[in-house]
Design a protein around this motif. Sequence first.
Motif, PDB file in Angstrom:
ATOM      1  N   ARG A 201       0.829  -1.200   0.000  1.00  0.00           N
ATOM      2  CA  ARG A 201       0.000   0.000   0.000  1.00  0.00           C
ATOM      3  C   ARG A 201       0.868   1.257   0.000  1.00  0.00           C
ATOM      4  O   ARG A 201       0.547   2.249  -0.662  1.00  0.00           O
ATOM      5  CB  ARG A 201      -0.922   0.006   1.212  1.00  0.00           C
ATOM      6  N   ALA A 202       1.971   1.223   0.722  1.00  0.00           N
ATOM      7  CA  ALA A 202       2.878   2.372   0.762  1.00  0.00           C
ATOM      8  C   ALA A 202       3.430   2.674  -0.629  1.00  0.00           C
ATOM      9  O   ALA A 202       3.582   3.842  -1.008  1.00  0.00           O
ATOM     10  CB  ALA A 202       4.023   2.102   1.736  1.00  0.00           C
ATOM     11  N   VAL A 203       3.751   1.631  -1.384  1.00  0.00           N
ATOM     12  CA  VAL A 203       4.262   1.817  -2.744  1.00  0.00           C
ATOM     13  C   VAL A 203       3.217   2.522  -3.620  1.00  0.00           C
ATOM     14  O   VAL A 203       3.527   3.450  -4.371  1.00  0.00           O
ATOM     15  CB  VAL A 203       4.652   0.460  -3.365  1.00  0.00           C
ATOM     16  N   ARG A 204       1.956   2.093  -3.501  1.00  0.00           N
ATOM     17  CA  ARG A 204       0.905   2.699  -4.321  1.00  0.00           C
ATOM     18  C   ARG A 204       0.672   4.167  -3.950  1.00  0.00           C
ATOM     19  O   ARG A 204       0.531   5.026  -4.822  1.00  0.00           O
ATOM     20  CB  ARG A 204      -0.390   1.900  -4.161  1.00  0.00           C
ATOM     21  N   LEU A 205       0.621   4.448  -2.651  1.00  0.00           N
ATOM     22  CA  LEU A 205       0.436   5.837  -2.212  1.00  0.00           C
ATOM     23  C   LEU A 205       1.636   6.696  -2.593  1.00  0.00           C
ATOM     24  O   LEU A 205       1.490   7.869  -2.956  1.00  0.00           O
ATOM     25  CB  LEU A 205       0.222   5.874  -0.697  1.00  0.00           C
ATOM     26  N   SER A 206       2.815   6.114  -2.523  1.00  0.00           N
ATOM     27  CA  SER A 206       4.017   6.848  -2.889  1.00  0.00           C
ATOM     28  C   SER A 206       3.983   7.271  -4.351  1.00  0.00           C
ATOM     29  O   SER A 206       4.428   8.366  -4.705  1.00  0.00           O
ATOM     30  CB  SER A 206       5.253   5.988  -2.618  1.00  0.00           C
ATOM     31  N   THR A 207       3.450   6.413  -5.209  1.00  0.00           N
ATOM     32  CA  THR A 207       3.391   6.734  -6.635  1.00  0.00           C
ATOM     33  C   THR A 207       2.581   8.000  -6.883  1.00  0.00           C
ATOM     34  O   THR A 207       2.929   8.818  -7.743  1.00  0.00           O
ATOM     35  CB  THR A 207       2.784   5.554  -7.415  1.00  0.00           C
ATOM     36  N   VAL A 208       1.490   8.175  -6.124  1.00  0.00           N
ATOM     37  CA  VAL A 208       0.672   9.385  -6.250  1.00  0.00           C
ATOM     38  C   VAL A 208       1.498  10.619  -5.897  1.00  0.00           C
ATOM     39  O   VAL A 208       1.533  11.611  -6.633  1.00  0.00           O
ATOM     40  CB  VAL A 208      -0.565   9.311  -5.341  1.00  0.00           C
ATOM     41  N   ALA A 209       2.162  10.563  -4.744  1.00  0.00           N
ATOM     42  CA  ALA A 209       2.943  11.709  -4.279  1.00  0.00           C
ATOM     43  C   ALA A 209       4.102  12.008  -5.218  1.00  0.00           C
ATOM     44  O   ALA A 209       4.433  13.172  -5.470  1.00  0.00           O
ATOM     45  CB  ALA A 209       3.466  11.447  -2.866  1.00  0.00           C
ATOM     46  N   VAL A 210       4.739  10.967  -5.729  1.00  0.00           N
ATOM     47  CA  VAL A 210       5.865  11.151  -6.639  1.00  0.00           C
ATOM     48  C   VAL A 210       5.413  11.890  -7.899  1.00  0.00           C
ATOM     49  O   VAL A 210       6.068  12.835  -8.356  1.00  0.00           O
ATOM     50  CB  VAL A 210       6.486   9.789  -7.007  1.00  0.00           C
ATOM     51  N   PHE A 211       4.286  11.469  -8.465  1.00  0.00           N
ATOM     52  CA  PHE A 211       3.784  12.137  -9.668  1.00  0.00           C
ATOM     53  C   PHE A 211       3.460  13.608  -9.396  1.00  0.00           C
ATOM     54  O   PHE A 211       3.837  14.496 -10.170  1.00  0.00           O
ATOM     55  CB  PHE A 211       2.544  11.416 -10.188  1.00  0.00           C
ATOM     56  N   CYS A 212       2.766  13.877  -8.299  1.00  0.00           N
ATOM     57  CA  CYS A 212       2.358  15.252  -7.982  1.00  0.00           C
ATOM     58  C   CYS A 212       3.555  16.140  -7.660  1.00  0.00           C
ATOM     59  O   CYS A 212       3.646  17.276  -8.139  1.00  0.00           O
ATOM     60  CB  CYS A 212       1.374  15.253  -6.818  1.00  0.00           C
ATOM     61  N   SER A 213       4.481  15.632  -6.852  1.00  0.00           N
ATOM     62  CA  SER A 213       5.632  16.445  -6.461  1.00  0.00           C
ATOM     63  C   SER A 213       6.551  16.706  -7.647  1.00  0.00           C
ATOM     64  O   SER A 213       7.055  17.824  -7.826  1.00  0.00           O
ATOM     65  CB  SER A 213       6.407  15.758  -5.334  1.00  0.00           C
TER      66      SER A 213
END
Length: 257
Positions: free
Chosen positions: A175-187
């Motif tokens: 789950r952390a990997v999936r949530l991280s992908t969102v933040a990585v794209f936005c940042s």
Amino acid sequence: MLPWWDIPLLIGLGLLAGGLAGLLGIGGGLIFAPLLLWLDLPPHQALATSSFAIVPTALAGLVSHLRSGSLPVRTGVAIGLSAFGSALLFGGLAGVVSGWLLLAMQTLIYVVLAFAVRVREEEATPGVDEETNGQVGLLAGVGCIAGWTAGMLGLGGGLVMVPLMNGPLGVPIHRAVRLSTVAVFCSASAASLQFLHEGRGVPWMGLVLGGVAALAAQWSASRLDRFDAVVLVRLLRGLAIALAVDSCRRALHLLMV
């Protein structure tokens, strides 16, 4: 212009970065930045170009997770918005920090996070990905950290976010990997807008590199649940240690020149 013999290397490492990005939620910046430094781009230019490459790479992974229906939407939105705002805030500060100091900051981050990520007993068999309850505020704070690393260091923030969510906050690593992908794209998107405005980085090089990486990122992201948590943790830890050594070496070189 790149010499022609560097192009196969660029493509090969782009595929490697994309595969790791989709699998670990890291965006690929930890490979893009050292590669661009190796191609003799100055640190500020290399880190800005890395952000351009992260955008399509992270987008490919994000689309894959959305299609699978395994992404906690409410938490993902909170993390994405905080990462975007933080990246805009800190993106303007990178240009006033010396190159060796940026690399030294990378080294410190890598060392700390190498020991933060760990395997939890309940993750031995990945379960159904559910909405993360009661932690949205804390996870949004982690998104702010991702924005800082993207804005100042040209890293998507995944190597920061996944260990922080998995370690102190106890979020299962898949789950952390999936949530991280969102933040990585936005940042990375916010940081790229800042770098475009300032004329830093080489956009075409970053987008070409990211476009290649996006192919591998979508493939690996769609197969995330096939990988055991132990494998993911060991990959993250090994990458962090290796990159800490490389960043430290480059920082010392710049400091002594």
